[in-house]
Scaffold this active site. Structure first.
Site, mmCIF file in Angstrom:
data_model
loop_
_atom_site.group_PDB
_atom_site.id
_atom_site.type_symbol
_atom_site.label_atom_id
_atom_site.label_comp_id
_atom_site.label_asym_id
_atom_site.label_seq_id
_atom_site.Cartn_x
_atom_site.Cartn_y
_atom_site.Cartn_z
ATOM 1 N N HIS A 99 27.389 -23.853 19.560
ATOM 2 C CA HIS A 99 28.054 -22.725 19.996
ATOM 3 C C HIS A 99 28.524 -22.845 20.581
ATOM 4 O O HIS A 99 28.434 -23.042 21.788
ATOM 5 C CB HIS A 99 27.644 -21.661 19.582
ATOM 6 C CG HIS A 99 27.404 -19.990 19.715
ATOM 7 N ND1 HIS A 99 28.390 -19.790 20.453
ATOM 8 C CD2 HIS A 99 28.109 -19.639 18.344
ATOM 9 C CE1 HIS A 99 28.431 -18.442 19.837
ATOM 10 N NE2 HIS A 99 29.187 -18.445 18.222
ATOM 11 N N HIS A 154 23.110 -18.616 15.934
ATOM 12 C CA HIS A 154 23.776 -19.776 16.597
ATOM 13 C C HIS A 154 23.720 -21.182 15.985
ATOM 14 O O HIS A 154 22.254 -21.325 15.894
ATOM 15 C CB HIS A 154 24.660 -19.434 18.191
ATOM 16 C CG HIS A 154 24.588 -18.564 18.139
ATOM 17 N ND1 HIS A 154 25.424 -17.289 18.207
ATOM 18 C CD2 HIS A 154 24.174 -17.300 19.217
ATOM 19 C CE1 HIS A 154 26.074 -16.918 19.115
ATOM 20 N NE2 HIS A 154 24.712 -17.017 19.546
ATOM 21 N N ASP A 196 19.846 -7.285 17.494
ATOM 22 C CA ASP A 196 19.961 -8.731 17.933
ATOM 23 C C ASP A 196 18.502 -8.333 18.863
ATOM 24 O O ASP A 196 18.326 -8.291 20.108
ATOM 25 C CB ASP A 196 20.754 -8.837 18.790
ATOM 26 C CG ASP A 196 22.584 -9.962 18.560
ATOM 27 O OD1 ASP A 196 22.653 -9.108 16.815
ATOM 28 O OD2 ASP A 196 23.085 -9.676 19.260
ATOM 29 N N HIS A 214 21.013 -19.716 23.379
ATOM 30 C CA HIS A 214 20.169 -18.662 22.565
ATOM 31 C C HIS A 214 20.024 -18.606 21.262
ATOM 32 O O HIS A 214 21.245 -19.048 20.164
ATOM 33 C CB HIS A 214 20.460 -17.703 23.155
ATOM 34 C CG HIS A 214 21.108 -17.021 23.265
ATOM 35 N ND1 HIS A 214 22.352 -17.798 23.850
ATOM 36 C CD2 HIS A 214 22.121 -16.186 22.198
ATOM 37 C CE1 HIS A 214 24.153 -16.693 23.182
ATOM 38 N NE2 HIS A 214 23.496 -16.048 22.310
ATOM 39 N N LYS A 234 24.992 -13.296 12.577
ATOM 40 C CA LYS A 234 26.101 -13.260 12.906
ATOM 41 C C LYS A 234 26.704 -14.775 14.202
ATOM 42 O O LYS A 234 25.106 -14.727 14.694
ATOM 43 C CB LYS A 234 27.022 -11.994 13.595
ATOM 44 C CG LYS A 234 25.704 -11.742 14.753
ATOM 45 C CD LYS A 234 26.164 -9.824 15.596
ATOM 46 C CE LYS A 234 25.165 -9.863 16.824
ATOM 47 N NZ LYS A 234 25.923 -10.439 17.566
ATOM 48 N N CYS A 293 26.404 -7.054 22.978
ATOM 49 C CA CYS A 293 26.472 -6.727 21.928
ATOM 50 C C CYS A 293 26.415 -5.170 21.198
ATOM 51 O O CYS A 293 27.503 -4.786 20.153
ATOM 52 C CB CYS A 293 25.751 -7.941 20.666
ATOM 53 S SG CYS A 293 25.264 -9.242 21.465
ATOM 54 N N ASP A 326 21.837 -12.869 16.286
ATOM 55 C CA ASP A 326 22.813 -13.991 17.103
ATOM 56 C C ASP A 326 21.676 -15.354 15.810
ATOM 57 O O ASP A 326 20.897 -15.548 16.094
ATOM 58 C CB ASP A 326 23.133 -13.906 17.727
ATOM 59 C CG ASP A 326 23.882 -13.266 19.026
ATOM 60 O OD1 ASP A 326 24.320 -13.254 18.083
ATOM 61 O OD2 ASP A 326 23.698 -13.770 19.968
#
Length: 241
Positions: free
Chosen positions: A64, A60, A18, A103, A128, A176, A58
């Site tokens: 989310h 999203h 990330d 984010h 992810k 993470c 990430d």
């Protein structure tokens, strides 16, 4: 199954977690202090002969569950509030998660990898956090076990390449990176976090989080240490071969 510590083979993989615009100053929505400083040591690692080099992102949807804006006041303060998430496939399984500002939303600049990261050296990029119903700090899967709701292609990539040792870097050490490393241990890989190549959201809790990770089998390494030195030595072996 991945090789255990008794196995003499050494097939290392690098996971870059990330390293995205929204996790970095000065404009990131969820900026990790000094987040951009991880790029130089990560790029140095990307030049080494890891058998597999994977970045995670990430990614999203706007809805989310981790976004404070998707919850009702007054218990929706970013960084301060938490939410109990119910496994959508099993109502008896729950977990608690901290709420964040929106984010790394799909299709926004905040979801992009940092431009200074040597993305050309990567073998794959794994996305992810795409299921809006569950948190997914780990690059492997969400935290639910009965059953798991969302999982990425990371485990398959590592298994296909015959990886024995996983080196984890990126953002953030206490979220993470932590859960990716702990999940790697749980899945049977020797796992190292490269300390110079990660930063924490809550830097004052670094030592506490490190101890908790070590208790779960995660090991810590240095860019100039013995463990990374084994990766560097593979270049010489390739030339001999």
């Amino acid at each position: 199954m991945p090789s255990g510590p008794h196995d003499a083979s050494f097939v290392p993989a690098l996971i870059v977690v990330d390293v995205q615009e929204d996790f970095c100053p000065p404009n990131g929505a969820l900026a990790v202090p000094d987040g951009r400083r991880v790029v130089a040591p990560i790029n140095a690692l990307l030049r080494l002969p890891f058998a597999l080099k994977v970045a995670t992102k990430d990614f999203h949807p706007p809805s989310h569950v981790s976004f404070a804006s998707n919850h009702t006041p007054p218990d929706n303060v970013p960084f301060a509030s938490s939410v109990t998430i119910v496994n959508p496939l099993n109502a008896s399984e729950t977990c608690s998660s901290r709420l964040w500002p929106p984010h790394c939303v799909q299709g926004t600049p905040g979801a992009d990898l940092l431009p200074d990261l040597d993305a050309a050296a990567l073998d794959a990029v794994v996305e992810k956090g795409q299921d809006h119903r569950v948190e997914m700090y780990s690059a492997f899967a969400d935290p639910f076990r009965a059953p798991c709701v969302a999982q990425s292609a990371l485990e398959e990539l590592l298994t296909q390449r015959g990886v024995t040792d996983v080196f984890v870097t990126g953002l953030a050490m206490d979220y993470c990176v932590r859960y990716t490393a702990e999940d790697a241990v749980e899945r049977g890989w020797r796992t190292w976090v490269v300390e110079e190549a990660t930063k924490a959201v809550d830097a004052d809790k670094w030592d506490q989080v490190k101890q908790e990770m070590e208790a779960k089998g995660v090991r810590f390494a240095s860019v100039d240490g013995e463990e990374v030195g084994r990766v560097k030595a593979l270049a010489g072996k390739d030339k001999i071969a």
